[in-house]
Design a protein around this motif. Structure first.
Motif, short mmCIF file in Angstrom:
data_model
loop_
_atom_site.label_atom_id
_atom_site.label_comp_id
_atom_site.label_asym_id
_atom_site.label_seq_id
_atom_site.Cartn_x
_atom_site.Cartn_y
_atom_site.Cartn_z
N LEU A 177 -9.88 4.91 -8.34
CA LEU A 177 -10.33 3.53 -8.40
C LEU A 177 -9.41 2.60 -8.92
O LEU A 177 -9.28 1.26 -8.29
N TYR A 178 -8.63 2.76 -9.89
CA TYR A 178 -7.73 1.64 -10.47
C TYR A 178 -6.58 1.36 -9.55
O TYR A 178 -6.28 0.09 -9.24
N SER A 179 -6.15 2.49 -8.62
CA SER A 179 -5.26 2.11 -8.13
C SER A 179 -5.69 1.34 -6.61
O SER A 179 -5.01 0.60 -5.89
N PHE A 180 -6.81 1.48 -6.10
CA PHE A 180 -7.52 0.88 -4.96
C PHE A 180 -7.51 -0.54 -5.31
O PHE A 180 -7.24 -1.56 -4.71
N ILE A 181 -8.22 -0.65 -6.59
CA ILE A 181 -8.52 -2.17 -6.88
C ILE A 181 -7.44 -3.07 -7.23
O ILE A 181 -7.07 -4.16 -6.85
N ARG A 182 -6.32 -2.38 -7.68
CA ARG A 182 -4.93 -3.02 -8.03
C ARG A 182 -4.27 -3.27 -6.74
O ARG A 182 -3.95 -4.44 -6.69
N LYS B 66 -9.41 -11.39 5.76
CA LYS B 66 -10.34 -11.55 4.63
C LYS B 66 -11.31 -12.60 5.20
O LYS B 66 -12.36 -12.61 4.81
N HIS C 150 -4.83 -9.33 -1.66
CA HIS C 150 -5.97 -10.03 -1.07
C HIS C 150 -5.70 -11.47 -0.66
O HIS C 150 -6.01 -12.09 0.22
N GLU D 214 0.94 -1.28 0.05
CA GLU D 214 0.03 0.06 -0.11
C GLU D 214 0.65 1.05 -0.07
O GLU D 214 0.52 2.28 -0.41
N ARG E 280 -5.73 -3.89 -3.72
CA ARG E 280 -6.64 -4.96 -3.03
C ARG E 280 -6.56 -6.33 -3.97
O ARG E 280 -6.31 -7.26 -3.02
N LEU E 281 -6.28 -6.41 -4.94
CA LEU E 281 -6.25 -7.62 -5.96
C LEU E 281 -4.82 -8.15 -5.35
O LEU E 281 -4.87 -9.50 -5.28
N ARG E 282 -3.73 -7.43 -5.50
CA ARG E 282 -2.46 -7.82 -5.13
C ARG E 282 -2.26 -8.32 -3.75
O ARG E 282 -1.31 -9.23 -3.35
#
Length: 73
Positions: free
Chosen positions: A52-57, A69, A63, A10, A59-61
């Protein structure tokens, strides 16, 4: 240990740069929308999409290694 990996991801330079660019575009778009809505709205939209792209990228990395989780609330 997993918390440190998530925090490193992050706080990575790429994530920080993405968020800075996204926030800068969003703020510039918001300010420009008062003067020239034709220019401001796309800037605001682009900034939001970058954030939004940064947040999703990120989170996927992170997860797979996120120890929280599977917590049932």
């Amino acid at each position: 240990m997993a918390d440190h990996q998530i925090e490193r991801t992050e706080q990575a330079p790429r994530a920080r740069a993405e968020r800075a660019v996204g926030a800068g575009l969003a703020v510039a778009g918001l300010a420009a929308s008062f003067v020239a809505p034709v220019v401001g709205a796309p800037l605001l939209g682009a900034g939001t999409l970058v954030l939004l792209y940064s947040f999703i990228r990120v989170r996927l990395r992170t997860h797979a290694t996120d120890p929280y989780k599977d917590v049932i609330r």
